[in-house]
Write an enzyme that holds these catalytic residues in place. Structure first.
Site, PDB file in Angstrom:
ATOM      1  CE  LYS A 253      -3.869  -2.379   2.108  1.00  0.00           C
ATOM      2  NZ  LYS A 253      -4.531  -2.831   3.318  1.00  0.00           N
TER       3      LYS A 253
ATOM      4  CD  GLN B 246      -3.448  -4.313   6.555  1.00  0.00           C
ATOM      5  OE1 GLN B 246      -3.314  -3.401   5.761  1.00  0.00           O
ATOM      6  NE2 GLN B 246      -4.146  -5.404   6.274  1.00  0.00           N
TER       7      GLN B 246
ATOM      8  CG  ASP C 121      -9.690   0.127   4.523  1.00  0.00           C
ATOM      9  OD1 ASP C 121      -9.432  -0.192   3.350  1.00  0.00           O
ATOM     10  OD2 ASP C 121      -9.028  -0.251   5.508  1.00  0.00           O
TER      11      ASP C 121
END
Ligand code: NAP
Length: 284
Positions: A53, A97, A120
């Site tokens: 990422k 995460q 997200d």
């Protein structure tokens, strides 16, 4: 005739180059898109995902901030870091995460991220916006699946789509996005007695379970479009999806491979959401 491959690597490359151009234009106006990624603990897979990422952000010309913490980080300290990033004007997207260590409540953490920075798309507000078709951040993996379908020119209107798997991050938002595209949607899960009964009637199948061979050739209607979200390993340790790819590609008209299908699109849509967050700020 075997199915045509839907190439996630190629589509991803194309979208990322468009994103990089738009990011450069914003940067020229003094608003470089910025993504902060928080990683807590030592999960090896998470370290790989986060590295990918961060690299994707840098390649697109984004500001990238990576904060790594020991497993022992307290929930209160993590929430304080999120609050600081919420008010940091150089950060437009925040990603924590998953999975988090057991002593940290993931729901509390997700809800602590500002709605304007929830790239997200996991918060209850983002889920509500998706449900009610308000503008907002769509979860990256299903958003990427929709782009993959769109890239084939396939018209979803009036088609029957079956999604296998009902997680909050993949299956459910996938079903809602297909519904918004005017498909008729069936959502299957571990309690569905005969999944093949549904998939055999489906024009589109999205498999998002995390188990090999959930979709075999005898379960697929000839000419169907098949999207494989699953990530598994075969006996030889080779990466594979949920779909029996070699057999299903002989029946389907379009199919995504694993690797090289949905995977690269997930990070691409994270970049897209971060870019959108920065663009909204520029407009505000
Ligand atoms: P998850 O949270 O574990 O959800 C799996 C879903 O599959 C659940 O809804 C479960 O049903 C259902 N299921 C389990 N066994 C089943 C069976 N035998 N038949 C039908 N349904 C079954 O997983 P997820 O996060 O949605 O991810 C699914 C897969 O996609 C995983 O392999 C994951 O690694 C992969 N993934 C890939 C990407 C990517 O970028 N390529 C991104 C995200 C996820 P119940 O609800 O009834 O338990």
């Amino acid at each position: 005739m075997p199915a045509q491959l839907i190439d996630g690597n190629a589509l991803s490359k194309q979208i990322r180059s468009e994103i990089a151009e738009k990011a450069a234009a914003l940067t020229a106006r003094g608003l470089q898109p910025g993504l902060a990624v928080i990683l807590v603990g030592e999960d090896p897979a998470s370290h790989v995902y986060v590295r990918n990422k961060v690299k994707a952000c840098q390649d697109a010309g984004f500001k990238s901030v990576l904060e790594k913490y020991e497993t022992s980080l307290s929930e209160a300290d993590l929430l304080a870091r999120i609050e600081a990033l919420n008010t940091d004007p150089s950060i437009h997207g925040i990603l924590v995460q998953m999975p988090l260590p057991k002593h940290i409540d993931p729901h509390r953490v997700i809800e602590a991220i500002s709605a304007r920075k929830d790239v997200d798309g996991y918060s209850t507000l983002s889920a509500g916006e998706l449900m009610t078709q308000l503008p907002g951040f769509r979860p990256c993996t299903p958003y990427g699946c929709m782009k993959l379908i769109e890239s084939t020119g396939y018209d979803l209107r009036g088609k029957h789509a079956v999604v296998i798997g009902r997680s909050n991050t993949v299956g459910k938002p996938m079903a809602l996005l297909l519904l918004q595209a005017n498909a008729t949607v069936t959502l299957c899960h571990s309690g569905t007695p005969d999944i093949g009964h549904h998939t055999r009637q489906a024009d589109v199948v999205v498999a998002a379970v995390g188990r090999r061979n959930v979709l075999t050739a005898d379960m697929v209607k000839p000419g169907a479009l098949v999207i494989d979200v699953g990530i598994n390993r075969d006996e030889a340790g080779k990466l594979c999806g949920d779909v029996d790819f070699d057999a299903v590609k002989e029946v389907a008209s379009w199919i995504t491979p694993v690797p090289g299908g949905v995977g690269p699109m997930t990070i691409t849509m994270l970049l897209q959401n971060t870019l959108e967050a920065a663009q909204r700020k520029a407009q505000a």
